[in-house]
Design a protein around this motif. Structure first.
Motif, short mmCIF file in Angstrom:
data_model
loop_
_atom_site.label_atom_id
_atom_site.label_comp_id
_atom_site.label_asym_id
_atom_site.label_seq_id
_atom_site.Cartn_x
_atom_site.Cartn_y
_atom_site.Cartn_z
N CYS A 24 31.76 34.67 40.95
CA CYS A 24 33.11 35.22 40.87
C CYS A 24 33.14 36.68 40.41
CB CYS A 24 33.97 34.36 39.94
SG CYS A 24 33.47 34.42 38.21
N HIS A 25 32.02 37.14 39.88
CA HIS A 25 31.95 38.48 39.29
C HIS A 25 30.48 38.87 39.28
CE1 HIS A 25 31.93 41.38 35.92
NE2 HIS A 25 33.20 41.59 36.22
N ARG A 26 30.17 40.13 39.20
CA ARG A 26 28.76 40.52 39.21
C ARG A 26 27.99 40.00 38.00
NH1 ARG A 26 28.41 46.93 37.89
NH2 ARG A 26 29.27 46.80 35.81
N SER A 27 28.73 39.57 36.96
CA SER A 27 28.10 39.05 35.75
C SER A 27 28.21 37.55 35.57
CB SER A 27 28.72 39.72 34.52
OG SER A 27 28.55 41.11 34.56
N PHE A 28 28.90 36.85 36.48
CA PHE A 28 29.16 35.43 36.28
C PHE A 28 28.97 34.60 37.54
CE2 PHE A 28 32.30 37.70 33.56
CZ PHE A 28 31.76 37.38 32.33
N ILE A 29 28.36 33.43 37.34
CA ILE A 29 28.36 32.36 38.34
C ILE A 29 29.06 31.19 37.67
CG2 ILE A 29 26.97 30.73 39.67
CD1 ILE A 29 24.74 32.82 39.72
N ILE A 30 30.05 30.62 38.34
CA ILE A 30 30.81 29.53 37.73
C ILE A 30 30.68 28.24 38.53
CG2 ILE A 30 32.48 31.10 36.67
CD1 ILE A 30 34.43 30.30 38.95
N ASN A 31 30.88 27.13 37.83
CA ASN A 31 30.93 25.82 38.46
C ASN A 31 32.39 25.57 38.82
OD1 ASN A 31 31.13 23.07 39.03
ND2 ASN A 31 29.59 22.51 37.51
N ILE A 32 32.71 25.50 40.11
CA ILE A 32 34.11 25.39 40.52
C ILE A 32 34.72 24.04 40.11
CG2 ILE A 32 33.90 27.08 42.36
CD1 ILE A 32 33.96 24.78 44.36
N GLU A 33 33.90 23.05 39.85
CA GLU A 33 34.41 21.75 39.41
C GLU A 33 34.93 21.81 37.98
OE1 GLU A 33 31.14 19.10 40.07
OE2 GLU A 33 31.54 18.99 42.22
N LYS A 34 34.60 22.86 37.25
CA LYS A 34 35.02 23.00 35.85
C LYS A 34 36.23 23.92 35.68
CE LYS A 34 31.71 20.42 34.27
NZ LYS A 34 31.99 19.15 33.64
N ILE A 35 36.76 24.46 36.78
CA ILE A 35 37.91 25.35 36.69
C ILE A 35 39.15 24.56 36.30
CG2 ILE A 35 39.48 26.87 37.97
CD1 ILE A 35 37.08 27.63 39.74
N GLU A 36 39.80 25.01 35.25
CA GLU A 36 41.06 24.39 34.83
C GLU A 36 42.24 25.14 35.41
OE1 GLU A 36 43.28 22.88 30.78
OE2 GLU A 36 41.78 24.46 30.62
N ARG A 37 42.15 26.47 35.38
CA ARG A 37 43.29 27.28 35.79
C ARG A 37 42.83 28.67 36.21
NH1 ARG A 37 47.00 27.40 30.94
NH2 ARG A 37 46.37 25.28 31.21
N ILE A 38 43.53 29.24 37.17
CA ILE A 38 43.33 30.63 37.57
C ILE A 38 44.69 31.32 37.47
CG2 ILE A 38 42.62 32.22 39.39
CD1 ILE A 38 40.92 29.92 40.55
N VAL A 39 44.74 32.38 36.68
CA VAL A 39 46.01 33.04 36.40
C VAL A 39 45.89 34.53 36.73
CG1 VAL A 39 47.66 33.58 34.55
CG2 VAL A 39 46.42 31.43 34.51
N PRO A 40 46.88 35.09 37.45
CA PRO A 40 46.87 36.54 37.66
C PRO A 40 47.19 37.24 36.33
CG PRO A 40 48.82 35.55 38.67
CD PRO A 40 47.99 34.43 38.12
N ILE A 41 46.37 38.23 35.98
CA ILE A 41 46.61 38.93 34.71
C ILE A 41 46.94 40.41 34.92
CG2 ILE A 41 45.31 37.35 33.26
CD1 ILE A 41 42.95 39.31 33.39
N ALA A 42 46.70 40.90 36.12
CA ALA A 42 47.04 42.29 36.48
C ALA A 42 47.01 42.37 37.99
CB ALA A 42 46.02 43.26 35.86
N ASP A 43 47.40 43.51 38.51
CA ASP A 43 47.34 43.70 39.96
C ASP A 43 45.88 43.59 40.40
OD1 ASP A 43 48.37 44.30 42.52
OD2 ASP A 43 47.68 46.38 42.28
N ARG A 44 45.59 42.64 41.26
CA ARG A 44 44.25 42.43 41.83
C ARG A 44 43.23 41.87 40.83
NH1 ARG A 44 43.47 45.77 46.71
NH2 ARG A 44 41.29 45.51 46.25
N LEU A 45 43.68 41.30 39.73
CA LEU A 45 42.76 40.76 38.73
C LEU A 45 43.24 39.38 38.27
CD1 LEU A 45 40.20 41.55 37.11
CD2 LEU A 45 41.73 42.35 35.31
N TYR A 46 42.31 38.44 38.19
CA TYR A 46 42.61 37.05 37.82
C TYR A 46 41.72 36.61 36.67
CZ TYR A 46 45.00 37.00 42.28
OH TYR A 46 45.84 37.28 43.32
#
Length: 75
Positions: A24-46
């Motif tokens: 999801c980011h150059r510094s992170f690999i995430i397990n999509i099964e563990k996602i609870e929520r995705i929230v917009p926090i700025a223009d083009r940023l979540y």
């Protein structure tokens, strides 16, 4: 669950992981099964929050769109 540290590059590691994992980011690999929520926090940023894990990570709109397509195509 939690943070993992290794000497391998994230690019190399992400190629070895199955489709439950997403870069999801150059510094992170995430397990999509563990996602609870995705929230917009700025223009083009979540911000992503996880079940059973207190830290949060951010991702840009391009990765957000890729993640949405990936989740929609999950069996």
């Amino acid at each position: 669950h939690g943070k993992w540290h290794c000497s391998e590059t994230l690019s190399s590691l992400s190629k070895k992981l199955d489709n439950r994992f997403f870069r999801c980011h150059r510094s992170f690999i995430i397990n999509i099964e563990k996602i609870e929520r995705i929230v917009p926090i700025a223009d083009r940023l979540y911000e992503i929050s996880f079940y059973d894990y207190p830290s949060r990570v951010t991702m840009g709109r391009g990765q957000y769109e890729k993640l949405c397509r990936m989740i929609i195509n999950q069996p």
